[in-house]
Write a protein that holds these residues in place. Structure first.
Motif, PDB file in Angstrom:
ATOM      1  N   CYS A   6     -16.560   0.640  23.474  1.00 29.78           N
ATOM      2  CA  CYS A   6     -15.722   1.805  23.183  1.00 29.78           C
ATOM      3  C   CYS A   6     -14.980   2.250  24.432  1.00 29.78           C
ATOM      4  O   CYS A   6     -15.539   2.227  25.541  1.00 29.78           O
ATOM      5  CB  CYS A   6     -16.588   2.951  22.651  1.00 29.78           C
ATOM      6  N   ILE A   8     -12.419   5.425  25.912  1.00 34.29           N
ATOM      7  CA  ILE A   8     -11.925   6.779  25.660  1.00 34.29           C
ATOM      8  C   ILE A   8     -11.034   7.211  26.817  1.00 34.29           C
ATOM      9  O   ILE A   8     -11.248   6.797  27.965  1.00 34.29           O
ATOM     10  CB  ILE A   8     -13.080   7.784  25.458  1.00 34.29           C
ATOM     11  N   ASP A  11     -12.995  11.784  30.359  1.00 31.91           N
ATOM     12  CA  ASP A  11     -14.438  11.808  30.607  1.00 31.91           C
ATOM     13  C   ASP A  11     -15.053  13.033  29.945  1.00 31.91           C
ATOM     14  O   ASP A  11     -14.847  14.165  30.394  1.00 31.91           O
ATOM     15  CB  ASP A  11     -14.702  11.825  32.114  1.00 31.91           C
ATOM     16  N   ASP A  12     -15.778  12.815  28.871  1.00 31.57           N
ATOM     17  CA  ASP A  12     -16.425  13.899  28.145  1.00 31.57           C
ATOM     18  C   ASP A  12     -17.843  13.458  27.798  1.00 31.57           C
ATOM     19  O   ASP A  12     -18.045  12.577  26.956  1.00 31.57           O
ATOM     20  CB  ASP A  12     -15.647  14.239  26.881  1.00 31.57           C
ATOM     21  N   GLY A  13     -18.805  14.061  28.450  1.00 31.00           N
ATOM     22  CA  GLY A  13     -20.187  13.657  28.264  1.00 31.00           C
ATOM     23  C   GLY A  13     -20.678  13.807  26.836  1.00 31.00           C
ATOM     24  O   GLY A  13     -21.479  12.995  26.353  1.00 31.00           O
ATOM     25  N   ILE A  16     -19.297  10.849  24.843  1.00 32.89           N
ATOM     26  CA  ILE A  16     -19.973   9.629  25.291  1.00 32.89           C
ATOM     27  C   ILE A  16     -21.376   9.554  24.723  1.00 32.89           C
ATOM     28  O   ILE A  16     -21.813   8.508  24.205  1.00 32.89           O
ATOM     29  CB  ILE A  16     -19.999   9.573  26.831  1.00 32.89           C
ATOM     30  N   ASN A  17     -22.115  10.663  24.787  1.00 29.99           N
ATOM     31  CA  ASN A  17     -23.487  10.675  24.260  1.00 29.99           C
ATOM     32  C   ASN A  17     -23.521  10.475  22.753  1.00 29.99           C
ATOM     33  O   ASN A  17     -24.397   9.772  22.228  1.00 29.99           O
ATOM     34  CB  ASN A  17     -24.182  11.990  24.628  1.00 29.99           C
ATOM     35  N   LYS A  20     -22.941   6.794  22.021  1.00 30.08           N
ATOM     36  CA  LYS A  20     -24.068   5.934  22.408  1.00 30.08           C
ATOM     37  C   LYS A  20     -25.248   6.048  21.446  1.00 30.08           C
ATOM     38  O   LYS A  20     -26.170   5.229  21.503  1.00 30.08           O
ATOM     39  CB  LYS A  20     -24.508   6.280  23.831  1.00 30.08           C
ATOM     40  N   SER A  27     -21.270  -0.131  25.038  1.00 29.70           N
ATOM     41  CA  SER A  27     -20.742   0.494  26.252  1.00 29.70           C
ATOM     42  C   SER A  27     -19.663   1.489  25.882  1.00 29.70           C
ATOM     43  O   SER A  27     -18.983   1.349  24.864  1.00 29.70           O
ATOM     44  CB  SER A  27     -20.174  -0.559  27.215  1.00 29.70           C
ATOM     45  N   VAL A  28     -19.519   2.517  26.732  1.00 28.91           N
ATOM     46  CA  VAL A  28     -18.445   3.490  26.593  1.00 28.91           C
ATOM     47  C   VAL A  28     -17.771   3.595  27.956  1.00 28.91           C
ATOM     48  O   VAL A  28     -18.411   3.940  28.952  1.00 28.91           O
ATOM     49  CB  VAL A  28     -18.951   4.872  26.149  1.00 28.91           C
ATOM     50  N   THR A  29     -16.477   3.289  28.001  1.00 27.25           N
ATOM     51  CA  THR A  29     -15.734   3.245  29.251  1.00 27.25           C
ATOM     52  C   THR A  29     -14.575   4.236  29.211  1.00 27.25           C
ATOM     53  O   THR A  29     -13.845   4.299  28.210  1.00 27.25           O
ATOM     54  CB  THR A  29     -15.173   1.830  29.505  1.00 27.25           C
ATOM     55  N   VAL A  30     -14.416   4.997  30.279  1.00 27.57           N
ATOM     56  CA  VAL A  30     -13.286   5.913  30.394  1.00 27.57           C
ATOM     57  C   VAL A  30     -12.101   5.153  30.990  1.00 27.57           C
ATOM     58  O   VAL A  30     -12.227   4.521  32.044  1.00 27.57           O
ATOM     59  CB  VAL A  30     -13.631   7.125  31.285  1.00 27.57           C
TER      60      VAL A  30
END
Length: 466
Positions: A6, A8, A11-13, A16-17, A20, A27-30
């Motif tokens: 993924c 995005i 950056d937004d926690g 992302i959470n 996940k 994986s989540v990548t900014v």
């Protein structure tokens, strides 16, 4: 189990959470942007699917979000998927349906919502075929290239909730593409779209038909004004037309489409003292704006050139009509498009001000016209061409149809100085549309693009397989 990477754009926690929590997402990548360099970077690695969040928002993923995307991808072998969503607007949750992608859905602002899921192998092949570096148009060109061989699948289900960041009305958003601040963006989008047209065999060269303007008409020019229930504005529009200073004869044809306010009475009274004013009431009662135009251009009083004036707008000065007709003879063109100023009802300029469509070029404007949602105003036509191609009986998109249809065969003349005042007020038909109306309008223009793209491919010798 299929694997997903993924990406995005911020950056937004919390997002992302929440992403996940789905075991399929590895994986989540900014990412910093949607440039071609970034897109090629996301294509690296061994993964089954790529999930992109396209724009910033507060997101709530529904429990079946990933399962539904993967289920349809697997069962239909779809390579590119997007879904409807719930819009959280000012604390109120509203359904936000999207429209199906079709061959003509090539505008760069096509609304996929917030998430798209793509097959990684198809994505990589498309990314590898992008030869130029694009700062803005990487994702745009990539999805155009994917669409050449694959259906872009719309899932008409609401799989997530998003808090809309851009809360402007539809009437404000529609001019973003001509805002001078977006000029570099637009140049790059045109370049990417041109590559797509060449790859799809729909690209046209500037081989225009000649026009000699030898058709015989009693009147040189007709200003055409369709009107329905505009008692507060129609007199200003007519006065603007009748005040034109020209070295040719002209008239003003008002097609009164069965008004229920005092518009008809006003026109009948005005007609008594103004011989240049032609007041027409059609026999048919189901005419839209396009139908009113058809009625006017086929009337015996119509001139060699037909020039637009909306019933709530004005010409900028008394020389506007002369400037427009001079452009026909100067450029030997089938259609002339001017520039206009956005104003309020008191004629005070409103942002973005001058709408001049300087993105137009003689060599490629007729190709780029299929990417954007409008070509400008006021519009004027050589009447024999209008009579030949006809005008759809609709009240939205008829002008766009004429622009893309005529531009495929005839030269378009452009005027970059303001000759028209477009007055924005609460009575404008496109000032604040709901999502159903926006979708209906966009789908229709996409369909017009579909027809035109297919016609251009045929003219280039490409035969359809179905």
């Amino acid at each position: 189990m299929k694997s997903i990477a993924c990406f995005i754009p911020f950056d937004d926690g919390r997002i992302i959470n929440s992403l996940k929590k789905f075991p399929e997402i590895k994986s989540v990548t900014v990412i910093d942007d949607f440039s071609s360099e970034t897109m090629k970077g996301t294509a690296k690695g061994s993964i089954d699917y790529l999930l992109f969040l396209l724009k910033p928002a507060e997101i709530e993923l529904h429990s079946n979000f990933i399962d539904r995307l993967l289920s349809i991808a697997k069962s239909t072998e779809a390579k590119f998927l997007y879904s409807d969503y719930i819009e959280n607007k000012c604390g109120q949750k509203l359904k936000h349906p999207l429209i199906d992608y079709q061959e003509g859905s090539v505008r760069d602002d096509f609304d996929f919502g917030y998430f798209v899921l793509m097959d990684s192998r198809v994505f990589k092949l498309a990314a590898e075929s992008i030869n130029d570096d694009y700062k803005f148009a990487g994702f745009y060109l990539l999805r155009l290239l994917i669409s050449l061989e694959n259906e872009l699948v719309h899932i008409p289900e609401f799989l997530y909730t998003a808090s809309e960041q851009d809360t402007r009305l539809s009437g404000e958003k529609q001019f973003d593409y001509v805002n001078p601040c977006n000029r570099d963006y637009q140049i790059e989008m045109e370049k990417a779209f041109t590559q797509y047209l060449k790859n799809s065999a729909a690209f046209l060269l500037p081989n225009f038909k000649d026009i000699d303007f030898d058709s015989v008409f009693d009147i040189e020019t007709s200003v055409i004004i369709p009107v329905k229930n505009r008692v507060n504005t129609i007199k200003d529009a007519i006065d603007s037309a009748l005040s034109q200073k020209c070295n040719f004869n002209y008239n003003v044809i008002v097609v009164d489409n069965f008004s229920t306010d005092r518009t008809t009475e006003l026109l009948k009274e005005y007609n008594k003292s103004n011989p240049k004013l032609i007041h027409l009431i059609p026999e048919e009662k189901d005419l839209e704006i396009g139908g009113c135009w058809n009625y006017a251009i086929k009337h015996k009083s119509c001139g060699k050139f037909a020039v637009q004036l909306d019933s709530d707008d004005l010409y900028n000065n008394e020389n506007a009509l002369q400037i427009i007709i001079d452009k026909f003879y100067e450029s030997r063109c089938g259609m002339v498009i001017g520039s206009y100023l956005m104003t309020n009802f008191d004629l005070k300029e409103l942002p973005p001000g001058l709408i001049d469509h300087k993105e137009w070029s003689t060599d490629n404007g007729f190709n780029n016209a299929l990417r954007i949602n409008g070509l400008g105003a006021p519009r004027a036509f050589y009447t024999p061409i209008l009579r030949e191609i006809g005008i759809p009986n609709v009240s939205y998109g008829e002008d766009y149809y004429l622009g893309i249809t005529i531009s495929g065969s005839y030269k378009i003349g452009r005027i970059y100085e303001p000759v028209y005042l477009c007055r924005r007020w609460e009575g404008n038909s496109d000032a604040a549309l709901d999502i159903a109306s926006v979708n209906k309008n966009n789908y229709y223009k996409d369909k017009l693009r579909t027809f035109e793209l297919r016609k251009r491919k045929i003219s280039n010798g490409i035969k359809r397989s179905n």
